[in-house]
Structure formats: C-alpha cells, structure tokens
Design an enzyme around this catalytic site. Structure first.
Site, PDB file in Angstrom:
ATOM      1  N   ASN A   9     -10.543 -11.947   4.416  1.00 37.31           N
ATOM      2  CA  ASN A   9      -9.325 -11.944   5.241  1.00 37.31           C
ATOM      3  C   ASN A   9      -9.318 -10.824   6.054  1.00 37.31           C
ATOM      4  O   ASN A   9      -9.043  -9.621   5.613  1.00 37.31           O
ATOM      5  CB  ASN A   9      -8.222 -12.010   4.070  1.00 37.31           C
ATOM      6  CG  ASN A   9      -6.617 -11.823   4.893  1.00 37.31           C
ATOM      7  OD1 ASN A   9      -6.660 -12.044   6.068  1.00 37.31           O
ATOM      8  ND2 ASN A   9      -5.822 -11.509   3.992  1.00 37.31           N
ATOM      9  N   LYS A  11      -7.224 -10.437   8.313  1.00 37.38           N
ATOM     10  CA  LYS A  11      -5.975  -9.955   8.930  1.00 37.38           C
ATOM     11  C   LYS A  11      -5.891  -9.489  10.252  1.00 37.38           C
ATOM     12  O   LYS A  11      -6.746 -10.248  11.163  1.00 37.38           O
ATOM     13  CB  LYS A  11      -5.405  -8.542   7.984  1.00 37.38           C
ATOM     14  CG  LYS A  11      -5.829  -8.530   6.536  1.00 37.38           C
ATOM     15  CD  LYS A  11      -4.968  -7.677   5.697  1.00 37.38           C
ATOM     16  CE  LYS A  11      -5.236  -7.957   4.242  1.00 37.38           C
ATOM     17  NZ  LYS A  11      -4.480  -7.303   3.168  1.00 37.38           N
ATOM     18  N   HIS A  95       0.356 -15.403   1.513  1.00 36.31           N
ATOM     19  CA  HIS A  95      -0.017 -14.037   1.368  1.00 36.31           C
ATOM     20  C   HIS A  95       1.144 -13.105   1.177  1.00 36.31           C
ATOM     21  O   HIS A  95       2.203 -13.012   1.881  1.00 36.31           O
ATOM     22  CB  HIS A  95      -0.755 -13.448   2.447  1.00 36.31           C
ATOM     23  CG  HIS A  95      -1.579 -12.198   2.451  1.00 36.31           C
ATOM     24  ND1 HIS A  95      -1.000 -11.053   2.724  1.00 36.31           N
ATOM     25  CD2 HIS A  95      -2.981 -11.976   1.950  1.00 36.31           C
ATOM     26  CE1 HIS A  95      -1.879  -9.923   2.134  1.00 36.31           C
ATOM     27  NE2 HIS A  95      -2.893 -10.563   1.812  1.00 36.31           N
ATOM     28  N   GLU A  97       1.920 -10.288   2.193  1.00 35.88           N
ATOM     29  CA  GLU A  97       2.240  -9.525   3.746  1.00 35.88           C
ATOM     30  C   GLU A  97       3.173 -10.800   4.223  1.00 35.88           C
ATOM     31  O   GLU A  97       4.112 -10.316   5.177  1.00 35.88           O
ATOM     32  CB  GLU A  97       1.105  -9.049   4.616  1.00 35.88           C
ATOM     33  CG  GLU A  97       0.373  -8.064   3.926  1.00 35.88           C
ATOM     34  CD  GLU A  97      -1.087  -7.841   4.369  1.00 35.88           C
ATOM     35  OE1 GLU A  97      -1.657  -8.410   5.176  1.00 35.88           O
ATOM     36  OE2 GLU A  97      -1.789  -7.013   3.532  1.00 35.88           O
ATOM     37  N   GLU A 168      -3.079 -11.999  -6.323  1.00 36.16           N
ATOM     38  CA  GLU A 168      -3.254 -10.537  -5.509  1.00 36.16           C
ATOM     39  C   GLU A 168      -2.018  -9.528  -5.940  1.00 36.16           C
ATOM     40  O   GLU A 168      -1.044  -9.902  -5.337  1.00 36.16           O
ATOM     41  CB  GLU A 168      -3.154 -10.912  -4.223  1.00 36.16           C
ATOM     42  CG  GLU A 168      -4.540 -11.500  -3.725  1.00 36.16           C
ATOM     43  CD  GLU A 168      -4.836 -11.426  -2.254  1.00 36.16           C
ATOM     44  OE1 GLU A 168      -5.832 -11.132  -1.979  1.00 36.16           O
ATOM     45  OE2 GLU A 168      -3.825 -11.358  -1.202  1.00 36.16           O
ATOM     46  N   GLY A 174      -4.883  -3.386  -0.374  1.00 39.79           N
ATOM     47  CA  GLY A 174      -5.019  -2.180   0.712  1.00 39.79           C
ATOM     48  C   GLY A 174      -4.704  -0.823   0.213  1.00 39.79           C
ATOM     49  O   GLY A 174      -4.635   0.162   1.172  1.00 39.79           O
ATOM     50  N   SER A 213      -7.919  -4.699  -3.162  1.00 37.04           N
ATOM     51  CA  SER A 213      -8.826  -3.297  -3.193  1.00 37.04           C
ATOM     52  C   SER A 213     -10.012  -3.928  -4.079  1.00 37.04           C
ATOM     53  O   SER A 213     -11.013  -3.131  -4.720  1.00 37.04           O
ATOM     54  CB  SER A 213      -8.470  -2.454  -3.626  1.00 37.04           C
ATOM     55  OG  SER A 213      -7.313  -1.731  -2.950  1.00 37.04           O
TER      56      SER A 213
HETATM   57  P1  PGA Z   1      -7.604  -5.670   0.249  1.00 38.26           P
HETATM   58  O1  PGA Z   1      -6.938  -6.930   0.759  1.00 38.26           O
HETATM   59  O2  PGA Z   1      -8.781  -6.266  -0.070  1.00 38.26           O
HETATM   60  O3  PGA Z   1      -7.743  -4.826   1.775  1.00 38.26           O
HETATM   61  O4  PGA Z   1      -6.733  -4.823  -0.643  1.00 38.26           O
HETATM   62  C1  PGA Z   1      -6.812  -8.174  -0.081  1.00 38.26           C
HETATM   63  C2  PGA Z   1      -5.794  -9.082   0.710  1.00 38.26           C
HETATM   64  O5  PGA Z   1      -4.662  -8.783   1.216  1.00 38.26           O
HETATM   65  O6  PGA Z   1      -6.128 -10.449   0.892  1.00 38.26           O
END
Ligand code: PGA
Length: 252
Positions: A9, A11, A95, A97, A168, A174, A213
């Site tokens: 992903n 982003k 997601h 976010e 997640e 992140g 992460s």
């Molecule tokens: P990350 O993001 O691996 O940077 O923690 C995962 C995601 O949001 O899909």
C-alpha cells in the site's frame, strides 16, 4: 490451503519517476518469490504507468480506494469500472486512514464492499482497533462491529469468499510498533471464528493479512502464525528490497 498474499500500500507517496523505479526493482527480484501472490497499490495517477510495466509479470495491481457510486456527477471520485479499465484486480477499502481522516463509516465501507464485488474487483477489507480500544479491552467488540457490517449484508458472507481481509491495529500503522505475533494471531483467529459461525467454508478459505509496521525483520514470525496469510505493507513496500524480503517471508 490458502495462498500467501502480500500487497504493498504505497499510500500518498512517491513520484512518477520513483514509482517506475520501485516497480523495476520489484520486477527484477520477483522470481525469488515462489508461492506468494504479490500486488501493489499505487496512487491513482500512477495506475496507467504501473499497469503497463506489470503487463508481462505475475504482479497484480490494486487501487487504494474508490467510490461506492456508479459513474456520474461525483467530482473527484473514481468509479469501479475505471479501476477495471486499468486491470486493477484489488481495491483497498476501509483503511483506518480513510475511516479516521475522511469520515468513512462502517456503512460506507460495506457499500464499497458490495460495489467492488459488482465490478469484479476483489476488496482488501481493512479493520482494526485504536490503541485506547485495545487498552480498554474492546479489541474484539470493535473488530466484531466492523466485520458484522459486512456479514450482515445480503450476500456478505459469500462476498468474503471473493475478498481479502486485512487486520491492521491502528496503533501499529506507521508507528514501528508491531503487534506481537500472538496478539495478531489471536485477532485473526477471532475473525475466522466469527465468519465460521456463518459459513465454515468461507472462513477456512479467506485470506487474512496482517498490517501495521511489517518489516523484513518481523515478517517471518508474523506470517508463521496459523491464521496469518500474509501482509498489507505500507512503509516497507516503498523499498523494493524490503518489500521482496517480506514477500519471500510469506512464500519463498
Ligand atoms: P505500515 O502501513 O506498514 O506503514 O505500518 C500499513 C498500512 O497502513 O496498510
């Protein structure tokens, strides 16, 4: 046997040039990934470039979001058939976010889930709890609420047989704070059991990815858990070497 699956992903990162460089790097190393399916989800504006670069590979393309509406007067939105136009196989929905920053509700995510299936797109359906919710012992009730939004839909359980789930935990995204393999496995098992109450075959077959992460140094342990079928990778998917190492951890 569930096929391992790793999706990147990206982003809202990168440039046209860096997207091309990243795909070049992944293509060069993809033969070292034997069994896992691999997908990348770039920003909408790079879909055409990435589609062209992936045409002679087994790497699948996905989008990070789309509209639950049919084409029409929806300024700034992207419809499912537009994604199909670029050979997208997957679309990420729900997601955290999007839920947190763009107000996406369980109802909207459920509507996107159904719309994705109507267009023949495989939803990567994300769910996960906030840190406060985990601290207050509400992880399972939050996951149940988010999952039930799909299970309650007419055709929702059957729909899950054409979808991928990504657990997640929001506090792990992140932040560098990964869930421990035990913490992740326990939620994955909970998700599978809850689906099994409706349909044991769907529960046994659906791929449940872990995201939050995931890095080259923790992927093997996470992916070795019984109910973890791969990963949805943010930060570490922006580096071809790291991403490929994680893909190999899922299925070398
Ligand atoms: P990350 O993001 O691996 O940077 O923690 C995962 C995601 O949001 O899909």
């Amino acid at each position: 046997m569930r096929q391992p699956f790793v999706a990147g992903n990206w982003k809202m990162n990168g440039s046209r040039a860096s997207a091309r460089k990243l795909i070049d790097g992944i293509k060069q190393g993809i033969d070292s990934v034997a069994t896992a399916e691999v997908a990348v989800c770039p920003s909408f504006v790079y879909l055409a470039d990435v589609q062209a670069m992936l045409s002679d590979t087994r790497i699948a393309l996905g989008a990070q979001n789309f509209s639950d509406q049919k084409p029409g007067a929806f300024t700034g939105e992207i419809a499912g058939d537009m994604l199909k136009d670029f050979d997208c196989k997957y679309v990420i929905i729900g997601h955290s976010e999007r839920r947190a920053l763009y107000g996406e509700t369980d109802e909207l995510v459920a509507s996107k889930f159904i719309t994705a299936l109507e267009y023949g797109l495989r939803p990567i359906f994300c769910l996960g709890e906030l840190l406060e919710e985990r601290q207050q012992d509400q992880t399972e009730s939050v996951i149940a609420r988010q999952l039930d939004a799909i299970l309650a839909l007419p055709g929702g359980v059957e729909g899950l047989s054409k979808a991928v789930i990504a657990y997640e935990p929001v506090w792990a995204i992140g932040t560098g704070m990964t869930a421990t393999p035990d913490q992740a496995q326990s939620v994955h098992a909970f998700i599978r059991e809850r689906i099994a109450e409706k349909d044991a075959n769907v529960a046994a077959g659906v791929q449940i990815l872990y995201g939050g992460s995931v890095k080259p140094d923790n992927a093997v342990e996470l992916f070795s858990q019984n109910d973890i079928d791969g990963g949805l990778i943010g930060g570490a998917s922006l580096d071809a070497g790291s991403f490929l190492t994680i893909c190999r951890a899922a299925g070398a």
